[in-house]
Design a protein around this motif. Structure first.
Motif, PDB file in Angstrom:
ATOM      1  N   LEU A  10       0.811  -1.216   0.000  1.00  0.00           N
ATOM      2  CA  LEU A  10       0.000   0.000   0.000  1.00  0.00           C
ATOM      3  C   LEU A  10       0.845   1.267   0.000  1.00  0.00           C
ATOM      4  CD1 LEU A  10      -2.857  -0.995   2.471  1.00  0.00           C
ATOM      5  CD2 LEU A  10      -3.023  -0.691   0.004  1.00  0.00           C
ATOM      6  N   ARG A  11       2.073   1.197   0.444  1.00  0.00           N
ATOM      7  CA  ARG A  11       2.930   2.388   0.449  1.00  0.00           C
ATOM      8  C   ARG A  11       3.069   2.996  -0.944  1.00  0.00           C
ATOM      9  NH1 ARG A  11       7.795  -0.118   4.182  1.00  0.00           N
ATOM     10  NH2 ARG A  11       6.600  -0.275   6.121  1.00  0.00           N
ATOM     11  N   ARG A  12       2.985   2.146  -1.946  1.00  0.00           N
ATOM     12  CA  ARG A  12       3.167   2.623  -3.317  1.00  0.00           C
ATOM     13  C   ARG A  12       1.969   3.434  -3.803  1.00  0.00           C
ATOM     14  NH1 ARG A  12       4.779  -2.882  -3.882  1.00  0.00           N
ATOM     15  NH2 ARG A  12       2.930  -3.366  -5.125  1.00  0.00           N
ATOM     16  N   LEU A  13       0.858   3.366  -3.070  1.00  0.00           N
ATOM     17  CA  LEU A  13      -0.350   4.040  -3.525  1.00  0.00           C
ATOM     18  C   LEU A  13      -0.493   5.468  -3.010  1.00  0.00           C
ATOM     19  CD1 LEU A  13      -2.988   1.187  -3.106  1.00  0.00           C
ATOM     20  CD2 LEU A  13      -1.571   1.720  -5.090  1.00  0.00           C
ATOM     21  N   VAL A 238      -4.642  -1.714  -4.470  1.00  0.00           N
ATOM     22  CA  VAL A 238      -5.471  -0.989  -5.424  1.00  0.00           C
ATOM     23  C   VAL A 238      -5.879   0.348  -4.816  1.00  0.00           C
ATOM     24  CG1 VAL A 238      -7.626  -0.988  -6.745  1.00  0.00           C
ATOM     25  CG2 VAL A 238      -6.369  -3.129  -6.404  1.00  0.00           C
ATOM     26  N   TYR A 239      -5.631   1.417  -5.556  1.00  0.00           N
ATOM     27  CA  TYR A 239      -6.172   2.715  -5.177  1.00  0.00           C
ATOM     28  C   TYR A 239      -7.591   2.793  -5.718  1.00  0.00           C
ATOM     29  CZ  TYR A 239      -6.881   7.786  -5.111  1.00  0.00           C
ATOM     30  OH  TYR A 239      -7.397   9.038  -4.911  1.00  0.00           O
ATOM     31  N   VAL A 240      -8.561   2.959  -4.838  1.00  0.00           N
ATOM     32  CA  VAL A 240      -9.967   2.969  -5.249  1.00  0.00           C
ATOM     33  C   VAL A 240     -10.274   4.352  -5.817  1.00  0.00           C
ATOM     34  CG1 VAL A 240     -12.332   2.421  -4.580  1.00  0.00           C
ATOM     35  CG2 VAL A 240     -10.419   1.325  -3.397  1.00  0.00           C
ATOM     36  N   SER A 241      -9.887   4.539  -7.048  1.00  0.00           N
ATOM     37  CA  SER A 241      -9.843   5.845  -7.689  1.00  0.00           C
ATOM     38  C   SER A 241     -11.215   6.354  -8.096  1.00  0.00           C
ATOM     39  CB  SER A 241      -8.956   5.772  -8.932  1.00  0.00           C
ATOM     40  OG  SER A 241      -9.564   4.924  -9.903  1.00  0.00           O
TER      41      SER A 241
END
Length: 275
Positions: A10-13, A238-241
Motif C-alpha cells: 500500500l505504500r506505493r499508492l 489498489v487505489y480505489v480511484s
C-alpha cells in the motif's frame, strides 16, 4: 505474512492518491445527490453489478425473475475460498483473547481437517485454512512480543463484514469480503484478476463510506490460485480511484434501467479471466 505484505504494497499508492484525489461527489457519503444517488432502490449486490460490466446483464435480469442461473465451477470454488477466509478469521479471533497465538494455532491445526471437510475434501482447502491461521497468528505473536499486546491491527481480518448499502441502491446486507487493518477493503477472488474485480472494490468502498462517513481510499485484490493441490495467494494493492467509482456507478444505473425494463437483455461474450 499477509498483513505485512499488504502494508508494504500500500505504500506505493500514497503518491497516486496525492495527484489523483477523489472528489467529494464520488464519495459514498454523497448518497443523496448524483452521481452516487441511484435512479431506483432495487437492493443490488456489489458483485452482480461489477460482474455485469464484463458479462452483460442477462444473468442478473433472469435471476431477478426467479430463473436459476448456473454459476459454474470457478464460482463454486470461489465460494469455498470465501468461506475458508471467514472461518479462519472467526476461529482465530475467538481464541486469541484467552490463548496465546501459538496455542490457538495448535488447537486450530488439530481441528482443521474436520472444520474444512464440510466445505471441501480437497487438500488445497485444508492447506489454505492452515496457512491463514498460521500467518495471522504469526503477526499477532510478533506484536505481542514487541508491544505486549496483539493490537487490533494484528488480529485476523473481519471477514464477510456486513454493511447496509441501501442508500446507494444496493443490498441492505452487503457482505464485504474482508476488512484488513486501517480500514483497507479486501476483495478475495479465485483465479486470475479481471477488470470487474476492481469495480467490486469500488462498490464496497462506496458502501462503507455511505455507512460510516469515513474515506476508504485503498483496497487489496487478493487472488487465490491452486497449483498441484497447493493454494497460492497473490496480493495486489489498489487505489480505489475516481475512475473505478464512476464506472461502478454507471454500471449500477445501467443495471437498474435493465431491471426496470420488460425487455430481456441480449447475451454478450463474457470477458472474465478464467483460472
Amino acid at each position: 505474512m499477509i498483513n505485512l505484505a499488504i502494508r508494504r504494497a500500500l505504500r506505493r499508492l500514497h503518491e497516486i492518491r496525492d495527484y489523483d484525489p477523489i472528489p467529494s461527489e464520488l464519495r459514498g457519503w454523497s448518497w443523496d445527490r448524483p452521481p452516487v444517488r441511484p435512479r431506483a432502490y432495487l437492493g443490488l449486490g456489489v458483485s452482480e453489478i461489477a460482474f455485469a460490466s464484463e458479462c452483460g446483464f442477462k444473468s442478473l435480469w433472469l435471476r431477478r425473475r426467479g430463473v436459476r442461473v448456473d454459476v459454474g465451477e470457478p464460482a463454486r470454488v470461489g465460494l469455498v475460498i470465501h468461506e475458508i477466509f471467514r472461518m479462519a478469521s472467526s476461529d482465530l479471533r475467538s481464541l486469541l483473547p484467552r490463548l496465546s497465538p501459538w496455542d490457538a494455532v495448535e488447537v486450530l491445526l488439530r481441528r482443521a481437517q474436520s472444520r474444512v471437510s464440510r466445505l471441501s475434501r480437497e487438500r488445497w482447502a485444508v492447506n489454505l485454512y492452515k496457512a491463514l491461521i498460521t500467518s495471522w497468528a504469526g503477526e499477532a505473536s510478533s506484536a505481542k512480543l514487541y508491544y505486549g499486546s496483539p493490537g487490533l491491527g494484528f488480529l485476523p481480518w473481519l471477514a464477510e463484514y456486513k454493511v447496509d448499502g441501501s442508500p446507494l441502491g444496493l443490498s441492505k446486507n452487503i457482505r464485504v469480503d474482508a476488512i484488513a487493518e486501517a480500514g483497507v477493503v479486501v476483495e478475495v477472488k479465485y483465479g486470475k484478476p479481471s477488470n470487474w474485480h476492481y469495480l467490486s472494490l469500488a462498490g464496497y468502498a462506496l458502501a462503507l463510506e455511505s455507512f460510516y462517513e469515513v474515506p476508504v481510499d485503498y483496497g487489496v485484490l487478493l487472488t487465490v490460485s491452486i497449483n498441484n493441490g497447493e493454494p497460492i495467494v497473490s496480493v495486489e494493492p489498489v487505489y480505489v480511484s475516481a475512475e473505478y467509482r464512476r464506472r461502478f456507478l454507471e454500471v449500477r444505473d445501467d443495471a437498474i434501467d435493465v431491471l426496470l425494463s420488460n425487455t430481456e437483455p441480449p447475451e454478450v461474450e463474457c470477458r472474465v479471466n478464467t483460472p
